[in-house]
Design a protein around this motif. Sequence first.
Motif, PDB file in Angstrom:
ATOM      1  N   ARG A 113       0.352   3.841  -3.673  1.00 45.08           N
ATOM      2  CA  ARG A 113       0.183   4.940  -2.695  1.00 45.08           C
ATOM      3  C   ARG A 113       0.799   6.100  -3.264  1.00 45.08           C
ATOM      4  O   ARG A 113       0.652   7.384  -3.946  1.00 45.08           O
ATOM      5  CB  ARG A 113      -0.194   5.254  -1.441  1.00 45.08           C
ATOM      6  CG  ARG A 113      -1.484   6.207  -1.273  1.00 45.08           C
ATOM      7  CD  ARG A 113      -2.583   6.429  -1.352  1.00 45.08           C
ATOM      8  NE  ARG A 113      -3.667   5.466  -1.045  1.00 45.08           N
ATOM      9  CZ  ARG A 113      -4.645   4.919  -1.356  1.00 45.08           C
ATOM     10  NH1 ARG A 113      -5.229   5.256  -3.085  1.00 45.08           N
ATOM     11  NH2 ARG A 113      -5.114   3.801  -0.806  1.00 45.08           N
ATOM     12  N   GLN A 154      -1.772   3.141   4.577  1.00 45.04           N
ATOM     13  CA  GLN A 154      -1.967   3.966   3.112  1.00 45.04           C
ATOM     14  C   GLN A 154      -3.613   2.908   2.302  1.00 45.04           C
ATOM     15  O   GLN A 154      -3.563   3.594   1.434  1.00 45.04           O
ATOM     16  CB  GLN A 154      -1.106   3.964   2.662  1.00 45.04           C
ATOM     17  CG  GLN A 154       0.228   4.237   2.779  1.00 45.04           C
ATOM     18  CD  GLN A 154      -0.588   5.733   2.897  1.00 45.04           C
ATOM     19  OE1 GLN A 154      -0.571   6.817   2.122  1.00 45.04           O
ATOM     20  NE2 GLN A 154      -0.080   6.549   4.449  1.00 45.04           N
ATOM     21  N   SER A 155      -4.206   2.171   3.118  1.00 38.87           N
ATOM     22  CA  SER A 155      -5.061   1.375   2.546  1.00 38.87           C
ATOM     23  C   SER A 155      -6.869   2.119   3.218  1.00 38.87           C
ATOM     24  O   SER A 155      -6.645   3.009   3.608  1.00 38.87           O
ATOM     25  CB  SER A 155      -5.383   0.357   3.154  1.00 38.87           C
ATOM     26  OG  SER A 155      -4.004  -0.848   2.258  1.00 38.87           O
ATOM     27  N   ILE A 215      -7.573   0.926  -2.757  1.00 37.20           N
ATOM     28  CA  ILE A 215      -6.602  -0.412  -1.934  1.00 37.20           C
ATOM     29  C   ILE A 215      -6.976  -0.866  -1.035  1.00 37.20           C
ATOM     30  O   ILE A 215      -7.394  -0.128  -0.280  1.00 37.20           O
ATOM     31  CB  ILE A 215      -4.705  -0.116  -1.758  1.00 37.20           C
ATOM     32  CG1 ILE A 215      -4.518   1.725  -2.973  1.00 37.20           C
ATOM     33  CG2 ILE A 215      -3.814  -1.226  -1.096  1.00 37.20           C
ATOM     34  CD1 ILE A 215      -3.446   1.793  -2.316  1.00 37.20           C
ATOM     35  N   GLN A 216      -7.030  -2.642  -0.747  1.00 34.31           N
ATOM     36  CA  GLN A 216      -7.973  -2.841   0.256  1.00 34.31           C
ATOM     37  C   GLN A 216      -7.080  -4.339   0.226  1.00 34.31           C
ATOM     38  O   GLN A 216      -7.364  -5.546  -0.573  1.00 34.31           O
ATOM     39  CB  GLN A 216      -9.159  -2.757  -0.802  1.00 34.31           C
ATOM     40  CG  GLN A 216     -10.054  -3.675  -0.207  1.00 34.31           C
ATOM     41  CD  GLN A 216     -11.655  -2.998   0.040  1.00 34.31           C
ATOM     42  OE1 GLN A 216     -11.957  -2.424  -0.612  1.00 34.31           O
ATOM     43  NE2 GLN A 216     -12.459  -4.852  -0.245  1.00 34.31           N
ATOM     44  N   PRO A 229       0.950  -1.141   0.459  1.00 37.57           N
ATOM     45  CA  PRO A 229      -0.076  -0.257  -0.206  1.00 37.57           C
ATOM     46  C   PRO A 229       0.963   1.085  -0.433  1.00 37.57           C
ATOM     47  O   PRO A 229       0.551   2.373  -0.420  1.00 37.57           O
ATOM     48  CB  PRO A 229      -0.469   0.086   1.165  1.00 37.57           C
ATOM     49  CG  PRO A 229      -1.044  -1.366   1.529  1.00 37.57           C
ATOM     50  CD  PRO A 229       0.788  -2.144   0.449  1.00 37.57           C
ATOM     51  N   SER A 255       1.758   1.384   6.198  1.00 37.88           N
ATOM     52  CA  SER A 255       1.978   0.965   4.558  1.00 37.88           C
ATOM     53  C   SER A 255       0.808   0.652   4.911  1.00 37.88           C
ATOM     54  O   SER A 255      -0.292   0.994   3.976  1.00 37.88           O
ATOM     55  CB  SER A 255       2.600  -0.180   4.479  1.00 37.88           C
ATOM     56  OG  SER A 255       2.688   0.032   3.354  1.00 37.88           O
TER      57      SER A 255
END
Length: 495
Positions: A172, A212-213, A181-182, A168, A209
């Motif tokens: 990103r 960032q999802s 983002i998943q 992620p 990190s």
Amino acid sequence: MTLARTGKDPLIVIVSNRGPFSFTKKENGEYDVERGAGGLVTALGALAEKHEVLWIASAMSADDRSWARQRGKEIEQIEGIYLRLVRPNKIAYEKYYGIIANPMLWFIQHQLWDAPRTPSITQETWDAWNKGYLPINKLFADAVIQSLQGVTRPVIILPQDYHLYMMPHYLRKGLGDNVQIQPFVHIPWPGPDAWRILPKELRDTLLMSMLQSNRIGFQTKQDAFNFVQTCRFHLPDAQSRGRRDAIYIDDREISSLPYPISVDVEKIESLAEDTQTRLLKSEFINLVGDKKMILRVDRIEPSKNIIRGLEAFKALLEKHPEYHEKVKLLCLLVPSRMEVTEYQDYLKEIMAEAGMINAEFSQPLWEPVRVILGDNYIRAIAAMQLYDVLFVNPIADGMNLVVKEGALLNQKDGVLVLSEYAGAYCELGDQALTVSPYDIYGTVEALHRALTMPFEEKHKRSNALREIVRSANIKDWFKAQVKDALKDIEAQDPI
């Protein structure tokens, strides 16, 4: 066919360490393609019927690498799925996989480290993080970013599991806020204390990190809540604002939600009727005879708690001599990570314990424990149809699909003895006999109750378990994740 770059329909990008297909190079230079048998591939097959799916994974074998080398950065459609394989540096890959992902993160998340003794975070560990885990995650992310050049349609990226926690961050950084983002975490996520093993710099980098999802998927509500608590505890700027299913940081909301994985009901039922399965089923009937079968099907991993399971069976025979020559414990065990010393030692302990039970209790026509080693899914399906008791007692498990497969297939109204620490407990625990994986006495009592349970109760529990499994097919698992991501896309850009 080529991947569509424009339009309103979303592009689904799956990223995983291992891909959906393996390749075998033929003498004429062409390649045979074999589709993987795992649940991810099954779910993707259903997803690809409705959406375009791009799957990015690592080339695992020499022939995979040869296939990937010929195609370079090109994307190829195979059986309805667009595929791209990356070719990581072998030394970096070993650091990423063999030191950080396995065993470091895997052992932390299953809480299996013997903290007074292991692990020791050495220069080698930091080297593996900086020269293995980070660059391999970046390699995957760069492949995604490059593959999405010129794509203006909505994009949902679904990194899979603990191998790719740093993706992620790189995604990103390279793609901005234009994509969803998943990640999905297939293994348990423990509470904040378990993560103290990692040095602060490494731990915070990993958690930041993940944040960032847009959202993160887990197997159970407890795993999702543990993630929220881990971030709150270790990151000063992370807040839950009273919620159990989200974390807030830098004015962003990151959802933390359960998406319990299931099984491919139709495929499993079809395999149960296969000729080879029927032959193996007949062999098990001959092996067990008129005795009751207690079955366990496990990978040979310390988290599966196989040693305590054998200890409980031994205690059952000691406390209830009426089961002598009447009950057989069948263990179908799949070797796992045999290159890791801890796993080699665990297998030796299992075989020694099983041997001691047989040495003490065997009779001329009765072997109490039979251990069969090897990765044979058809054999497991055959055995699952015949158990009187399915014995599943892990210390920690993301889901444990054996529970669901057994509940679906069993033809004898078998009873489920289930650890409260299996992910499947959240869905199936009410119809099982629940045990603590550490409680030998309680496990003996549960096994005894399972073996003596009245038919009416067994039948009722068995039917209820089967209906629960049927109600949530594997194909619905990815669809639920994509559906939630599409809600965010529509909220950002309403049609």
